[in-house]
Design a protein around this motif. Structure first.
Motif, PDB file in Angstrom:
ATOM      1  N   ILE A   1       0.829  -1.209   0.000  1.00  0.00           N
ATOM      2  CA  ILE A   1       0.000   0.000   0.000  1.00  0.00           C
ATOM      3  C   ILE A   1       0.863   1.259   0.000  1.00  0.00           C
ATOM      4  O   ILE A   1       0.576   2.236  -0.700  1.00  0.00           O
ATOM      5  N   PHE A   2       1.941   1.239   0.753  1.00  0.00           N
ATOM      6  CA  PHE A   2       2.756   2.448   0.889  1.00  0.00           C
ATOM      7  C   PHE A   2       3.850   2.565  -0.172  1.00  0.00           C
ATOM      8  O   PHE A   2       4.317   3.670  -0.447  1.00  0.00           O
ATOM      9  N   ASN A   3       4.258   1.458  -0.750  1.00  0.00           N
ATOM     10  CA  ASN A   3       5.374   1.515  -1.697  1.00  0.00           C
ATOM     11  C   ASN A   3       5.004   1.211  -3.140  1.00  0.00           C
ATOM     12  O   ASN A   3       5.675   1.694  -4.056  1.00  0.00           O
ATOM     13  N   ASN A   4       3.932   0.444  -3.338  1.00  0.00           N
ATOM     14  CA  ASN A   4       3.575   0.070  -4.704  1.00  0.00           C
ATOM     15  C   ASN A   4       2.072  -0.156  -4.837  1.00  0.00           C
ATOM     16  O   ASN A   4       1.629  -1.231  -5.246  1.00  0.00           O
ATOM     17  N   PRO A   5       1.241   0.864  -4.511  1.00  0.00           N
ATOM     18  CA  PRO A   5      -0.209   0.680  -4.591  1.00  0.00           C
ATOM     19  C   PRO A   5      -0.672   0.540  -6.039  1.00  0.00           C
ATOM     20  O   PRO A   5      -0.048   1.060  -6.964  1.00  0.00           O
ATOM     21  N   ARG A   6      -1.784  -0.161  -6.211  1.00  0.00           N
ATOM     22  CA  ARG A   6      -2.327  -0.354  -7.557  1.00  0.00           C
ATOM     23  C   ARG A   6      -3.136   0.856  -8.016  1.00  0.00           C
ATOM     24  O   ARG A   6      -3.169   1.175  -9.199  1.00  0.00           O
ATOM     25  N   ASP A   7      -3.824   1.497  -7.083  1.00  0.00           N
ATOM     26  CA  ASP A   7      -4.761   2.561  -7.429  1.00  0.00           C
ATOM     27  C   ASP A   7      -4.107   3.934  -7.274  1.00  0.00           C
ATOM     28  O   ASP A   7      -3.426   4.201  -6.282  1.00  0.00           O
ATOM     29  N   GLN A   8      -4.351   4.811  -8.225  1.00  0.00           N
ATOM     30  CA  GLN A   8      -3.748   6.144  -8.189  1.00  0.00           C
ATOM     31  C   GLN A   8      -4.212   6.942  -6.970  1.00  0.00           C
ATOM     32  O   GLN A   8      -3.439   7.686  -6.366  1.00  0.00           O
ATOM     33  N   ALA A   9      -5.488   6.760  -6.585  1.00  0.00           N
ATOM     34  CA  ALA A   9      -6.002   7.486  -5.420  1.00  0.00           C
ATOM     35  C   ALA A   9      -5.269   7.076  -4.154  1.00  0.00           C
ATOM     36  O   ALA A   9      -5.010   7.909  -3.271  1.00  0.00           O
ATOM     37  N   THR A  10      -4.929   5.794  -4.039  1.00  0.00           N
ATOM     38  CA  THR A  10      -4.164   5.324  -2.879  1.00  0.00           C
ATOM     39  C   THR A  10      -2.801   5.980  -2.850  1.00  0.00           C
ATOM     40  O   THR A  10      -2.357   6.483  -1.805  1.00  0.00           O
ATOM     41  N   GLU A  11      -2.137   5.995  -3.990  1.00  0.00           N
ATOM     42  CA  GLU A  11      -0.812   6.619  -4.058  1.00  0.00           C
ATOM     43  C   GLU A  11      -0.879   8.097  -3.710  1.00  0.00           C
ATOM     44  O   GLU A  11      -0.028   8.618  -2.975  1.00  0.00           O
ATOM     45  N   ASP A  12      -1.902   8.780  -4.213  1.00  0.00           N
ATOM     46  CA  ASP A  12      -2.047  10.215  -3.926  1.00  0.00           C
ATOM     47  C   ASP A  12      -2.253  10.439  -2.432  1.00  0.00           C
ATOM     48  O   ASP A  12      -1.718  11.395  -1.862  1.00  0.00           O
ATOM     49  N   TYR A  13      -3.017   9.562  -1.788  1.00  0.00           N
ATOM     50  CA  TYR A  13      -3.297   9.757  -0.361  1.00  0.00           C
ATOM     51  C   TYR A  13      -2.078   9.464   0.499  1.00  0.00           C
ATOM     52  O   TYR A  13      -1.706  10.283   1.356  1.00  0.00           O
ATOM     53  N   VAL A  14      -1.438   8.340   0.290  1.00  0.00           N
ATOM     54  CA  VAL A  14      -0.318   7.976   1.150  1.00  0.00           C
ATOM     55  C   VAL A  14       0.891   8.876   0.907  1.00  0.00           C
ATOM     56  O   VAL A  14       1.757   9.009   1.782  1.00  0.00           O
ATOM     57  N   SER A  15       0.952   9.521  -0.258  1.00  0.00           N
ATOM     58  CA  SER A  15       2.063  10.437  -0.539  1.00  0.00           C
ATOM     59  C   SER A  15       1.765  11.868  -0.122  1.00  0.00           C
ATOM     60  O   SER A  15       2.589  12.767  -0.276  1.00  0.00           O
ATOM     61  N   GLY A  16       0.536  12.087   0.406  1.00  0.00           N
ATOM     62  CA  GLY A  16       0.187  13.393   0.947  1.00  0.00           C
ATOM     63  C   GLY A  16      -0.361  14.376  -0.057  1.00  0.00           C
ATOM     64  O   GLY A  16      -0.462  15.565   0.241  1.00  0.00           O
ATOM     65  N   ARG A  17      -0.771  13.920  -1.248  1.00  0.00           N
ATOM     66  CA  ARG A  17      -1.308  14.833  -2.248  1.00  0.00           C
ATOM     67  C   ARG A  17      -2.716  15.290  -1.905  1.00  0.00           C
ATOM     68  O   ARG A  17      -3.177  16.308  -2.417  1.00  0.00           O
ATOM     69  N   PHE A  18      -3.420  14.524  -1.081  1.00  0.00           N
ATOM     70  CA  PHE A  18      -4.727  14.959  -0.579  1.00  0.00           C
ATOM     71  C   PHE A  18      -5.011  14.241   0.729  1.00  0.00           C
ATOM     72  O   PHE A  18      -4.309  13.287   1.076  1.00  0.00           O
ATOM     73  N   GLY A  19      -6.063  14.691   1.438  1.00  0.00           N
ATOM     74  CA  GLY A  19      -6.483  13.981   2.650  1.00  0.00           C
ATOM     75  C   GLY A  19      -6.077  14.656   3.907  1.00  0.00           C
ATOM     76  O   GLY A  19      -5.692  15.706   4.099  1.00  0.00           O
TER      77      GLY A  19
END
Length: 259
Positions: free
Chosen positions: A241-259
């Motif tokens: 989930i934190f290093n290689n998520p499948r979904d773009q929304a997951t990547e955006d959230y865990v990387s701090g782009r939103f939320g």
């Protein structure tokens, strides 16, 4: 004691409002599972459905299946009180009973259930639970003092002791460290790592670093917009989930782009 949870197309409603839609997941026994996602996305609502706690609100209901080691906890013959004994919950803010001593707080579950236990049995339960919550050495000489006399971090561990005293199979924790200082947070996180040796542990957290530190698997919940139901977007090993998520929304959230 630890048990697996299987949700199959679970929908959670408040009256006519669909709050969480179509969750299918397996929560492993003897592991820590974290739910992450922005506020209002349904992660706490879904967690509360795991022990039927959401039913305390009028009109709350579910559809789909929720199995605890193969037994449907929403079967009409199942008593919600029994479910909540098997699936304990620790809330966001420590909530020891203010008029009860430390000892009485630990034994509160037995008292509320009308169980009769001897003094020696009670002593054993109190010590076992407080040791299990890594609190015994700090409070063993003042068990008759009010639970509210403890520090915030100690109060949260007292609430964990109160939960494990009745020997549940699953422990749910709704943002258990959100009101704690960093040192108390570390103590609770260390405790979570120990608890998974005996229990299934599920936590809701807004702290991405905490989810990465303590959990084995992580579920990312999201919402399409105001008035829309929350959905489980992705569920996998925490490292994925934190290093290689499948979904773009997951990547955006865990990387701090939103939320």
């Amino acid at each position: 004691m630890s048990k697996r949870i299987d949700a199959k197309d679970l929908n959670v409603y408040y009256g006519d409002f669909l709050a969480v839609e179509g969750v299918t997941m397996t929560i492993d026994a003897q592991a820590v599972t974290a739910f992450i996602g922005p506020s209002g996305c349904g992660k706490t609502t879904f967690m509360r459905s795991l022990n039927r706690m959401h039913e305390v609100l009028p009109g709350a209901r579910v559809s789909g299946q929720l199995m605890l080691d193969g037994d449907d906890i929403y079967d009409p013959a199942v008593d919600p009180v029994t479910v909540r004994t098997m699936v304990g919950m620790v809330f966001q803010r420590a909530n020891p009973f203010p008029t009860m001593s430390i000892r009485e707080n630990v034994l509160a579950g037995y008292k509320l259930n009308g169980a009769r236990i001897s003094r020696s049995e009670a002593d054993d339960i109190v010590e076992r639970a407080l040791r299990g919550a890594n609190l015994w050495k700090e409070v063993e000489s003042r068990l008759d003092k009010p639970g509210s006399s403890l520090s915030g971090g100690q109060q949260q561990r007292l609430c964990i002791a109160r939960t494990i005293a009745v020997k549940p199979d699953v422990i749910l924790m709704d943002e258990p460290c959100s009101a704690l200082d960093p040192i108390s947070t570390l103590a609770v996180e260390d405790l979570i790592a120990e608890l998974k040796q005996e229990y299934t542990v599920v936590i809701v957290t807004h702290n991405m670093q905490q989810a990465a530190r303590v959990s084995d698997k992580t579920g990312f919940f999201n919402i399409a917009g105001t008035g829309k139901p929350g959905k489980l977007v992705e569920y996998d090993d925490t490292s994925t989930i934190f290093n290689n998520p499948r979904d773009q929304a997951t990547e955006d959230y865990v990387s701090g782009r939103f939320g």
